[in-house]
Design a protein around this motif. Structure first.
Motif, mmCIF file in Angstrom:
data_model
loop_
_atom_site.group_PDB
_atom_site.id
_atom_site.type_symbol
_atom_site.label_atom_id
_atom_site.label_comp_id
_atom_site.label_asym_id
_atom_site.label_seq_id
_atom_site.Cartn_x
_atom_site.Cartn_y
_atom_site.Cartn_z
ATOM 1 N N GLY A 32 0.148 -1.336 -2.442
ATOM 2 C CA GLY A 32 -1.212 -1.162 -2.051
ATOM 3 C C GLY A 32 -1.466 -0.860 -0.735
ATOM 4 O O GLY A 32 -0.505 -0.045 -0.070
ATOM 5 N N ASP A 33 -2.237 -1.308 -0.099
ATOM 6 C CA ASP A 33 -2.779 -1.072 1.302
ATOM 7 C C ASP A 33 -1.709 -1.372 2.365
ATOM 8 O O ASP A 33 -1.573 -0.909 3.563
ATOM 9 N N ASP A 34 -0.843 -2.329 2.022
ATOM 10 C CA ASP A 34 0.137 -2.930 2.734
ATOM 11 C C ASP A 34 1.341 -1.875 3.097
ATOM 12 O O ASP A 34 2.136 -1.905 4.261
ATOM 13 N N TRP A 71 -9.023 -9.124 2.017
ATOM 14 C CA TRP A 71 -8.942 -9.627 3.065
ATOM 15 C C TRP A 71 -9.961 -10.730 3.016
ATOM 16 O O TRP A 71 -11.148 -10.571 3.002
ATOM 17 N N LEU A 79 -1.978 3.214 -5.547
ATOM 18 C CA LEU A 79 -1.826 1.848 -4.556
ATOM 19 C C LEU A 79 -2.952 1.094 -4.915
ATOM 20 O O LEU A 79 -4.039 1.466 -5.002
ATOM 21 N N SER A 130 -2.604 -0.307 -11.220
ATOM 22 C CA SER A 130 -2.054 -0.401 -9.821
ATOM 23 C C SER A 130 -0.599 -0.760 -9.850
ATOM 24 O O SER A 130 -0.150 -1.296 -10.540
ATOM 25 N N THR A 133 0.974 1.014 3.946
ATOM 26 C CA THR A 133 0.691 1.827 5.074
ATOM 27 C C THR A 133 1.132 1.242 6.490
ATOM 28 O O THR A 133 1.381 1.877 7.510
ATOM 29 N N TYR A 134 1.307 -0.163 6.309
ATOM 30 C CA TYR A 134 2.114 -0.737 7.576
ATOM 31 C C TYR A 134 3.474 -0.679 7.623
ATOM 32 O O TYR A 134 4.079 -1.179 8.579
ATOM 33 N N PHE A 180 -4.123 -9.057 -3.793
ATOM 34 C CA PHE A 180 -4.485 -7.730 -4.297
ATOM 35 C C PHE A 180 -5.662 -7.782 -5.263
ATOM 36 O O PHE A 180 -5.759 -8.848 -6.013
ATOM 37 N N SER A 205 5.522 0.884 10.739
ATOM 38 C CA SER A 205 4.654 2.009 9.877
ATOM 39 C C SER A 205 5.239 3.443 10.539
ATOM 40 O O SER A 205 6.540 3.546 10.138
ATOM 41 N N HIS A 216 -5.405 -2.087 -3.679
ATOM 42 C CA HIS A 216 -6.102 -2.663 -2.622
ATOM 43 C C HIS A 216 -6.087 -4.135 -2.217
ATOM 44 O O HIS A 216 -5.948 -4.756 -3.033
ATOM 45 N N ARG A 217 -5.967 -4.159 -0.858
ATOM 46 C CA ARG A 217 -5.488 -5.610 -0.263
ATOM 47 C C ARG A 217 -7.222 -6.436 -0.301
ATOM 48 O O ARG A 217 -7.924 -5.657 0.081
#
Length: 290
Positions: free
Chosen positions: A107-109, A199, A194, A234, A111-112, A228, A48, A196-197
């Motif tokens: 997506g959310d990933d 989980w 982006l 998206s 940010t990592y 996702f 990140s 959404h992941r």
């Protein structure tokens, strides 16, 4: 571009000798850009915006030529951007490019991702930034690729976007997060948001280690891809449909109008760039975000 100005600071998170970085560097040089490459001395994926605050960061010249030098760094991708810009090595650059990453950053990933994170560092230090990633050839969304990558189209798109961002800069503190599909079905760029992941604790599997039970916190599994939501508009849905996804992200915190300015800029940009890439028209298509 001027021979006296270093146009682009190029970094990545797979190491300065990675095939994706070489493909991006070659494409930008072929497009007439001068490229300063400053990248980690080995893979640094998933860090990140991690940076080194308690040790000196060492940059060592390791190839290239005077117009397109290559440096390796014993730190993170963010360290590479910070050291190059703040030391004055990259004083003339007008754009930060991070990639091409081995695997999509969606997506959310994202940010990592240290591909995205080092681009964000460039934006926060005052330069427009491009984060660019390539899905594996088989079109899977797995985190660990088992096939290979084809960087040809991704590097062409990246060089076109880089030249455009230098000639027509986006609003301040802006990033474009670009993902190229492994199976290209449409040459048009799609403007996206982006995703959404999803989980699922059911798939949070225990493994045996020397210290007892352990868990892969990113739910990695060679037989199962990250999930996702695939929302219309998206980045994940665009890549799944075979489009190159372009997601504009503003780091102009506190300015409520910043995102709107960036969306207007990217719409105008895509309308110009798509015909250059051989797309059928200049529209960004029905999958664009609003």
């Amino acid at each position: 571009m001027s021979e006296d100005i270093m146009d682009v600071l190029l970094t990545n998170d797979d190491g300065y000798q990675s095939a994706g970085m070489a493909a991006m560097r070659d494409a930008m040089i072929e497009a007439g850009l001068n490229v300063l490459s400053v990248a980690p001395d080995g893979p640094r994926s998933g860090t990140s915006r991690s940076a080194s605050f308690r040790k000196p960061v060492v940059m060592t010249r390791d190839g290239g030529d005077e117009r397109n030098p290559i440096y390796r760094v014993d730190g993170t991708p963010v360290d590479c951007v910070r050291a190059a810009i703040l030391s004055g090595l990259a004083r003339d650059v007008r754009l930060v490019v991070s990639g091409i990453n081995e695997g999509a950053n969606l997506g959310d990933d994202a940010t990592y991702s240290s591909t995205f994170g080092s681009a964000a560092e460039g934006a926060l230090l005052g330069l427009p930034a491009l984060s660019i990633s390539q899905q594996s050839r088989d079109g899977r969304f797995r985190l660990v690729d088992l096939t290979d990558y084809d960087y040809r189209w991704c590097s062409e798109v990246g060089a076109e976007l880089a030249a455009w961002m230098i000639a027509s800069p986006p609003p301040p503190r802006s990033i474009l997060n670009v993902n190229a599909p492994g199976v290209l079905k449409d040459r048009r760029l799609k403007i996206t948001a982006l995703d959404h992941r999803v989980w699922d604790p059911v798939h949070y599997e225990a493994v045996e280690t020397e210290s007892g039970h352990g868990w892969y916190t990113f739910l990695t599994n060679v037989d199962r891809d990250p999930v996702f939501t695939m929302r219309p508009g998206s980045d994940a849905s665009a890549v799944a449909a075979g489009h190159v996804s372009v997601t504009p992200v503003s780091f102009d915190f506190g300015d409520v109008r910043a995102a709107g300015r960036l969306r207007r800029w990217i719409r105008q940009s895509v309308e110009t760039i798509n015909p250059r890439l051989g797309a059928s028209d200049g529209e960004c298509g029905s999958g664009c975000c609003g």
